[in-house]
Design a protein around this motif. Structure first.
Motif, PDB file in Angstrom:
ATOM      1  N   ALA B 196       0.861  -1.189   0.000  1.00  0.00           N
ATOM      2  CA  ALA B 196       0.000   0.000   0.000  1.00  0.00           C
ATOM      3  C   ALA B 196       0.893   1.234   0.000  1.00  0.00           C
ATOM      4  N   VAL B 197       0.353   2.339  -0.520  1.00  0.00           N
ATOM      5  CA  VAL B 197       1.125   3.571  -0.645  1.00  0.00           C
ATOM      6  C   VAL B 197       0.366   4.702   0.035  1.00  0.00           C
ATOM      7  N   ILE B 198       1.083   5.463   0.868  1.00  0.00           N
ATOM      8  CA  ILE B 198       0.493   6.659   1.489  1.00  0.00           C
ATOM      9  C   ILE B 198       1.189   7.887   0.915  1.00  0.00           C
ATOM     10  N   LEU B 199       0.415   8.752   0.287  1.00  0.00           N
ATOM     11  CA  LEU B 199       0.964  10.010  -0.206  1.00  0.00           C
ATOM     12  C   LEU B 199       0.799  11.070   0.886  1.00  0.00           C
ATOM     13  N   ALA B 200       1.905  11.653   1.300  1.00  0.00           N
ATOM     14  CA  ALA B 200       1.872  12.720   2.310  1.00  0.00           C
ATOM     15  C   ALA B 200       2.922  13.754   1.918  1.00  0.00           C
ATOM     16  N   ALA B 201       2.769  14.282   0.703  1.00  0.00           N
ATOM     17  CA  ALA B 201       3.826  15.093   0.099  1.00  0.00           C
ATOM     18  C   ALA B 201       3.553  16.590   0.178  1.00  0.00           C
ATOM     19  N   GLY B 202       2.592  16.988   1.021  1.00  0.00           N
ATOM     20  CA  GLY B 202       2.421  18.411   1.287  1.00  0.00           C
ATOM     21  C   GLY B 202       1.626  19.161   0.234  1.00  0.00           C
ATOM     22  N   SER B 351      -0.818  36.587  -0.274  1.00  0.00           N
ATOM     23  CA  SER B 351       0.185  35.697  -0.851  1.00  0.00           C
ATOM     24  C   SER B 351      -0.145  35.351  -2.290  1.00  0.00           C
ATOM     25  N   GLU B 352       0.812  34.710  -2.923  1.00  0.00           N
ATOM     26  CA  GLU B 352       0.584  34.026  -4.188  1.00  0.00           C
ATOM     27  C   GLU B 352      -0.425  32.896  -3.972  1.00  0.00           C
ATOM     28  N   ILE B 353      -0.997  32.370  -5.050  1.00  0.00           N
ATOM     29  CA  ILE B 353      -1.950  31.271  -4.877  1.00  0.00           C
ATOM     30  C   ILE B 353      -1.217  29.935  -4.696  1.00  0.00           C
ATOM     31  N   GLY B 354      -1.883  29.031  -4.016  1.00  0.00           N
ATOM     32  CA  GLY B 354      -1.383  27.671  -3.868  1.00  0.00           C
ATOM     33  C   GLY B 354      -2.555  26.723  -3.732  1.00  0.00           C
ATOM     34  N   LEU B 355      -2.252  25.438  -3.627  1.00  0.00           N
ATOM     35  CA  LEU B 355      -3.286  24.433  -3.348  1.00  0.00           C
ATOM     36  C   LEU B 355      -2.905  23.777  -2.029  1.00  0.00           C
ATOM     37  N   CYS B 356      -3.830  23.759  -1.089  1.00  0.00           N
ATOM     38  CA  CYS B 356      -3.495  23.219   0.223  1.00  0.00           C
ATOM     39  C   CYS B 356      -4.778  22.996   1.004  1.00  0.00           C
ATOM     40  N   SER B 357      -5.010  21.741   1.422  1.00  0.00           N
ATOM     41  CA  SER B 357      -6.205  21.521   2.217  1.00  0.00           C
ATOM     42  C   SER B 357      -5.944  21.783   3.694  1.00  0.00           C
ATOM     43  N   HIS B 359      -4.896  24.583   4.797  1.00  0.00           N
ATOM     44  CA  HIS B 359      -5.416  25.941   4.999  1.00  0.00           C
ATOM     45  C   HIS B 359      -6.751  26.175   4.309  1.00  0.00           C
ATOM     46  N   SER B 360      -6.910  25.606   3.111  1.00  0.00           N
ATOM     47  CA  SER B 360      -8.098  25.872   2.317  1.00  0.00           C
ATOM     48  C   SER B 360      -8.830  24.542   2.107  1.00  0.00           C
ATOM     49  N   ALA B 361      -9.176  24.208   0.893  1.00  0.00           N
ATOM     50  CA  ALA B 361      -9.949  22.975   0.692  1.00  0.00           C
ATOM     51  C   ALA B 361      -9.715  22.391  -0.686  1.00  0.00           C
ATOM     52  N   SER B 362      -8.461  22.282  -1.103  1.00  0.00           N
ATOM     53  CA  SER B 362      -8.194  21.642  -2.386  1.00  0.00           C
ATOM     54  C   SER B 362      -7.197  20.514  -2.176  1.00  0.00           C
ATOM     55  N   GLY B 363      -7.562  19.342  -2.653  1.00  0.00           N
ATOM     56  CA  GLY B 363      -6.652  18.217  -2.452  1.00  0.00           C
ATOM     57  C   GLY B 363      -7.134  16.939  -3.081  1.00  0.00           C
ATOM     58  N   VAL B 364      -6.445  15.870  -2.723  1.00  0.00           N
ATOM     59  CA  VAL B 364      -6.817  14.551  -3.204  1.00  0.00           C
ATOM     60  C   VAL B 364      -8.052  14.102  -2.424  1.00  0.00           C
ATOM     61  N   TRP B 365      -9.025  13.609  -3.155  1.00  0.00           N
ATOM     62  CA  TRP B 365     -10.294  13.200  -2.563  1.00  0.00           C
ATOM     63  C   TRP B 365     -10.076  11.958  -1.699  1.00  0.00           C
ATOM     64  N   ILE B 366     -10.385  12.073  -0.416  1.00  0.00           N
ATOM     65  CA  ILE B 366     -10.263  10.900   0.467  1.00  0.00           C
ATOM     66  C   ILE B 366     -11.548  10.743   1.276  1.00  0.00           C
ATOM     67  N   ASP B 367     -11.751   9.516   1.769  1.00  0.00           N
ATOM     68  CA  ASP B 367     -12.870   9.293   2.673  1.00  0.00           C
ATOM     69  C   ASP B 367     -12.375   9.429   4.119  1.00  0.00           C
ATOM     70  N   GLU B 368     -13.225   9.096   5.062  1.00  0.00           N
ATOM     71  CA  GLU B 368     -12.845   9.287   6.468  1.00  0.00           C
ATOM     72  C   GLU B 368     -11.775   8.306   6.926  1.00  0.00           C
ATOM     73  N   HIS B 369     -11.388   7.369   6.040  1.00  0.00           N
ATOM     74  CA  HIS B 369     -10.297   6.456   6.374  1.00  0.00           C
ATOM     75  C   HIS B 369      -9.035   6.778   5.577  1.00  0.00           C
ATOM     76  N   MET B 383      -2.078  17.784   1.409  1.00  0.00           N
ATOM     77  CA  MET B 383      -2.514  17.435   0.050  1.00  0.00           C
ATOM     78  C   MET B 383      -3.820  16.637   0.015  1.00  0.00           C
ATOM     79  N   ALA B 384      -4.339  16.238   1.171  1.00  0.00           N
ATOM     80  CA  ALA B 384      -5.544  15.399   1.215  1.00  0.00           C
ATOM     81  C   ALA B 384      -6.748  16.247   1.587  1.00  0.00           C
ATOM     82  N   LEU B 385      -7.845  16.065   0.852  1.00  0.00           N
ATOM     83  CA  LEU B 385      -8.974  16.972   1.038  1.00  0.00           C
ATOM     84  C   LEU B 385      -9.754  16.706   2.330  1.00  0.00           C
TER      85      LEU B 385
END
Lengths: 75, 586
Positions: B196-202, B351-357, B359-369, B383-385
């Motif tokens: 299994a792979v966990i992405l936690a790359a910020g 600031s400049e724009i970024g993607l970050c869940s 602080h905000s709400a953009s990321g990889v779609w995940i469920d509660e697990h 990086m996870a929504l």
């Protein structure tokens, strides 16, 4: 492509007289991997102008040889 | 360096592969180790000072402490701050598991502020609840976590590889089975087989170009170039809310947090040039950022963090926090200009724009697990929504990802790694070596990110976004010609491809959501109204079978918590929490 060498003011400076020969602590911890050891002097220096001015390099240095300045464009 | 032959590679294997050794990744690795699996933790920097907490953190923004706040209040607050578009089941996890996480961190040696009755000294910054908890020795948080990673029982389970950067997650029959990357110092080609792979790359923090023009002078740690967003996308996972940009109010030029959260309890606050407060709540949200932008653009700009009215001793105390933890060079910056908080308030900008869940709400779609839409692939952290998830949310979802990925990995079959994907990744990594005279990464990246600023910064319009998209398509050619000669340069070149991918996702998602929502985060000047009938839903995107970027919508899941003062426009009724989630609350 033609090559040019532009001088840049880099944010991290290392006091070569204090830097310990063979020590790599600052190089090891830089998130951007912007510090390197000069093979001729065996001392650390900033090899690329890539810096978040975050500070682990200075905090880890055992002899206070590393100074983090604010990058010139932000200063 | 020379391009290594495809067959010359370091092959590694593990049960659970964790990509990124920051907040979420470290907690994922520690938790997976407790579940008795072999863990490989890859970090392109060094886990001792990596990720968003590279130098520490001065406090927790979102700790729900029993007796101080309730999970229901927190979930309602976050739902309101996101205009209702949240999967409450994910936010509820952060709410209910955050306190146990605070206690876990305390056992590790992290200090949280307590009052004279030995109770957690939480502060109110959000609209209704009190969830902000200072960490008086926050500069040591990475040290504390590293000590845990190197404890004897953990060391037997967790292998750390610093300075190894993956570029793609490998999939077989739509399931994540490993990753492929390279050593950023030696250039060695690396493949990893994993259960299994966990992405936690910020975050995607190197997307917009800071106003200073300095590529690495970003709000986020610039190592977080959107690697995880791009890897999840190319693995076929859905991403969501990418149009909900991160934009933050910061110290002008320094581009780090002004820290109203830190200064508020001491009596500091944000003012316009006339000395008046202009936001009624300092909590960072799209609505607050719209108010900040309006003030900056008006005759009442610029804006400041006001501290000069405070007693000397108070300012010294604030300096003691702000100049030593999250961004300790703040003091250097102010001193360099001869500025002192006692005499002069701190000029702020956005600031400049970024993607970050986080602080905000953009990321990889995940469920509660923490599961993505790709089996065997999990995501956690910035990086996870999970909207506005911040540090505690990153720790909580790192823990959840560690648990669930371990269970998945234990029974996962281990197919041969897909050679076609490995070969494509090899080409992606080493191509710049075959163009040593091609344009260098710094120039290509500057141009790419300038186009991001030119066309993507809100307020957005269809015309500007379309020009942005056209520019990002054109930049594929520049990227193909980009040249490099060292492994370090290859790392930066690969990051430019991630930045381009994120820019394209940001443009397409912003074009697709034909309304305005979340204040400044998705303000469309050409479509200024919200359209609840059509757009009270998540906008997701993924790579389709032909390799094109496909947009889809997902309904907002039934709420599990009432949101006072907010009625769902789609009328979908609430659901009970269910015993599994509710059981997490102490």
């Amino acid at each position: 492509m033609a090559q040019a060498t532009n001088r840049v003011d880099v944010p991290v400076s290392v006091d070569q007289s204090k830097c310990i020969d063979g020590c790599t602590l600052c190089v090891d911890v830089c998130p951007l991997d912007s510090l390197a050891i000069d093979p001729e002097t065996n001392k650390a220096y900033m090899h690329v102008d890539e810096c978040w001015y975050c500070g682990p390099c200075a905090a880890r240095c055992p002899v206070d040889a590393v100074t983090v300045n604010i990058p010139y464009l932000l200063r | 360096m020379q391009i290594p032959p495809l067959s010359e590679r370091r092959e590694m294997t593990c049960d659970v592969l964790v990509i990124g050794g920051g907040t979420a990744g470290t907690m994922a690795a520690l938790t997976a180790a407790q579940h008795d699996v072999q863990v490989l933790l890859l970090e392109k920097a060094n886990v001792r000072h990596s990720g968003a907490l590279a130098m520490g953190m001065d406090g927790v923004n979102n700790a729900v402490i029993p007796g101080k706040a309730s999970p229901e209040d927190y979930v309602a607050d976050i739902t309101t701050a996101n205009d209702g578009i949240v999967n409450q089941r994910t936010v509820y996890q952060t709410a209910t598991r955050g306190f146990a996480m605070v206690q876990r961190l305390e056992r590790y040696g992290v200090k949280f502020e307590k009052d004279e009755h030995n109770e957690y000294a939480v502060r109110k910054v959000h609209r209704s609840g009190s969830y902000v908890l200072p960490m008086p020795e926050g500069k040591d948080v990475k040290k504390v976590l590293y000590r845990q990673l190197r404890a004897r029982n953990v060391r037997a389970r967790v292998t750390i590889e610093n300075r190894v950067m993956p570029v793609r997650v490998l999939t077989v029959d739509g399931r994540a089975v490993g990753a492929v990357g390279f050593d950023t110092r030696t250039g060695e080609f690396v493949t990893i087989s994993a259960g299994a792979v966990i992405l936690a790359a910020g975050a995607a923090g190197r997307l917009g170009l800071p106003a200073s023009g300095y590529l690495y002078g970003t709000y986020e740690n610039p190592t977080n170039a959107g690697d995880g967003y791009a890897m999840a996308y190319h693995a076929g996972a859905e991403l969501s809310g990418i149009e909900c940009f991160q934009v933050n109010p910061l110290i002008k030029d320094y581009n780090g947090p002004a820290c109203a959260y830190v200064a508020n309890p001491f009596g500091g606050y944000q003012v316009n040039a006339e000395g008046n407060r202009f936001v009624d709540c300092d909590y960072w949200s799209g609505q607050m950022m719209a108010e900040v932008k309006a003030e900056l653009d008006s005759a009442r700009g610029p804006i400041y963090l006001k501290l000069s009215h405070l007693p000397d001793a108070t300012i010294t105390e604030i300096e003691g926090i702000l100049h030593t933890t999250e961004r300790p060079t703040r003091g250097t910056f102010h001193a360099g200009r001869g500025h002192d908080y006692r005499e002069r308030d701190i000029e702020m900008h956005i600031s400049e724009i970024g993607l970050c869940s986080g602080h905000s709400a953009s990321g990889v779609w995940i469920d509660e697990h923490a599961a993505t839409t790709v089996p065997g692939l999990y995501a956690a952290g910035d990086m996870a929504l999970v909207p506005h998830n911040y540090m505690i949310g990153a720790f909580v979802f790192g823990e959840i990802a560690g648990e669930h990925a371990s269970v998945f990995a234990r029974t996962a079959s281990r197919p041969a790694l897909p050679e076609d994907q490995i070969s494509a990744a090899h080409e992606l990594i080493y191509r710049p070596l075959s163009n040593p005279d091609g344009p260098p990464q710094a120039q290509v990246e500057f141009k790419l990110r300038r186009f991001v600023n030119d066309y993507m910064q809100p307020p957005k319009t269809e015309r500007y976004l379309s020009l942005g998209l056209e520019s990002f398509e054109r930049m594929r050619g520049d990227i193909a010609r980009m040249g490099a000669t060292t492994p370090h340069e290859l790392m930066r070149c690969a990051e430019v491809t991630f930045i381009r991918d994120c820019a394209e996702m940001a443009a397409r998602a912003s074009l697709a959501r034909t309304e305005s929502r979340w204040g400044l985060y998705h303000q469309r000047a050409d479509l200024p109204a919200s359209d609840d009938e059509r757009w009270f839903c998540h906008l997701n995107l993924r790579k389709d079978a032909t390799g094109a970027m496909e947009m889809l919508t997902r309904p907002v899941a039934p709420y599990i918590v009432d949101v006072p003062g907010f009625t769902r426009p789609d009328g979908i009724p609430n659901e009970p929490v269910g015993t599994e989630l509710a059981g997490a609350w102490a």
